[in-house]
Design an enzyme around this catalytic site. Sequence first.
Site, short mmCIF file in Angstrom:
data_model
loop_
_atom_site.label_atom_id
_atom_site.label_comp_id
_atom_site.label_asym_id
_atom_site.label_seq_id
_atom_site.Cartn_x
_atom_site.Cartn_y
_atom_site.Cartn_z
N ARG A 314 11.99 -27.37 4.21
CA ARG A 314 12.91 -28.37 3.65
C ARG A 314 14.33 -27.85 3.40
O ARG A 314 15.29 -28.54 3.71
CB ARG A 314 12.32 -29.02 2.39
CG ARG A 314 11.01 -29.76 2.64
CD ARG A 314 10.56 -30.62 1.48
NE ARG A 314 11.52 -31.68 1.24
CZ ARG A 314 12.46 -31.67 0.31
NH1 ARG A 314 12.57 -30.66 -0.52
NH2 ARG A 314 13.29 -32.66 0.21
N CYS A 346 13.53 -14.18 11.42
CA CYS A 346 14.77 -13.80 12.08
C CYS A 346 15.65 -15.00 12.40
O CYS A 346 15.85 -15.36 13.56
CB CYS A 346 14.45 -13.03 13.36
SG CYS A 346 13.32 -11.71 13.03
#
Length: 421
Positions: A314, A346
Amino acid sequence: MDHFLYRDGALFAEDVPVTEIAAAVGTPFYVYSTATLLRHYHLFDEALAGTEHLVCYAMKAAGNMAILRTLAQAGAGMDVVSQGEYLRARAAGVPGDKIVFSGVGKTEEEMRVALEGGIRQFNVESEPEMEALSRVAQSLGKVAPITIRVNPDVDARTHAKIATGKSENKFGIPISRAREVYAMAAALPGLEIVGIDVHIGSQLTELEPFEQAYGKVAELTEALRADGHTIGRLDLGGGLGIPYTRSNAAPPLPTDYGAMIKRTLGHLGCEIEIEPGRLIAGNAGLLVSSVIYVKNGEGRDFLILDAAMNDLIRPAMYDAHHDIIPVIEPVPGAEQHPYDVVGPVCESGDTFARQRDLPELASGDLVAFRSAGAYGAVMSSEYNARPLIPEVLVNGDQFAVIRRRPSFDEMMNRDTIPSWL
Ligand SMILES: *Cc1c(COP(=O)(O)O)cnc(C)c1O
């Protein structure tokens, strides 16, 4: 309101210390409170008391079977948007006549499964869908109960990615064309019109957009009845927002929402359906995570957690704010320190919060993301080959793992190496 409170200096989920769950299942994990889920369901149910109604939990918000069973046993219906959700609802014990099928792209296979299994109604969103549904129903010797989702062209004043009731959104048919489309539906032999459906968006923090939309639905009800259609049921969608921060003004309560519904639509004598998702599950869940490292960067310190964007998307997807609290209660007056709270994935988007004031934390400390029960676990992925994290349900002083963490072997074994390799 929820049931995650500090007691004697530590965070509890109902009567269970969060540290005890962490020790048993390892971090990160989601934990849900039965009492909070039920409280929110009952708030909606009571808000519509005196009017014939059904609260259909929008299970896309949090679809674990144990959550569905909890709500089903309390009497909830379900709003489903896919075959998978339909089958889960049925398996959790929801009778077909309490399930409404929403969604802009239902396939013929999905229609068939729901018609054969039993369904309260399909909320139809386009003419081609109407024609397909009529065809499928006829081929099974059945008649499909339908509402048509109308797009009332009102501004829900919420995040663009969760607004659905403006004319530029893909959802529903324009309300200006509703009479024409209802006439087409009435002429299709496999369909039975039972009402009207509307859903204008999610995380609405005011009642006015709902009231505008429902006012238009009231007018449409009278127009369609004058055209000779039976409009006995109004599905008003979901979307009532929750407080994501304790500092902000709280969104309207289900009680106010229910009163507004009665005021705007009560005179029509229709059965009312609502489809709340976020307000039932959102504040009923925490994401609990451990600090892996505290990294001192240039001008800012990073709190690197073992939860990441694949577990809770979110913040990355909707710029959402979640309150983050330490599981061990800070001493009163403890000094605050600004951290960038990040995960190990990453991607720079793997940032939960920037410059968030928290008490001093160290490697191994536990933190909890509040209001993570809705659109949390259901939107998670295994990006970076990170296993889906466990879900835990608390009920009083008991807790149970309701979805376990898969092993790395299980994850790898879902892939298949082709014969030429
Ligand atoms: C997403 C959705 C809901 C639930 O919305 P919440 O904001 O979680 O209450 C209800 N109905 C439909 C059709 C939806 O797409």
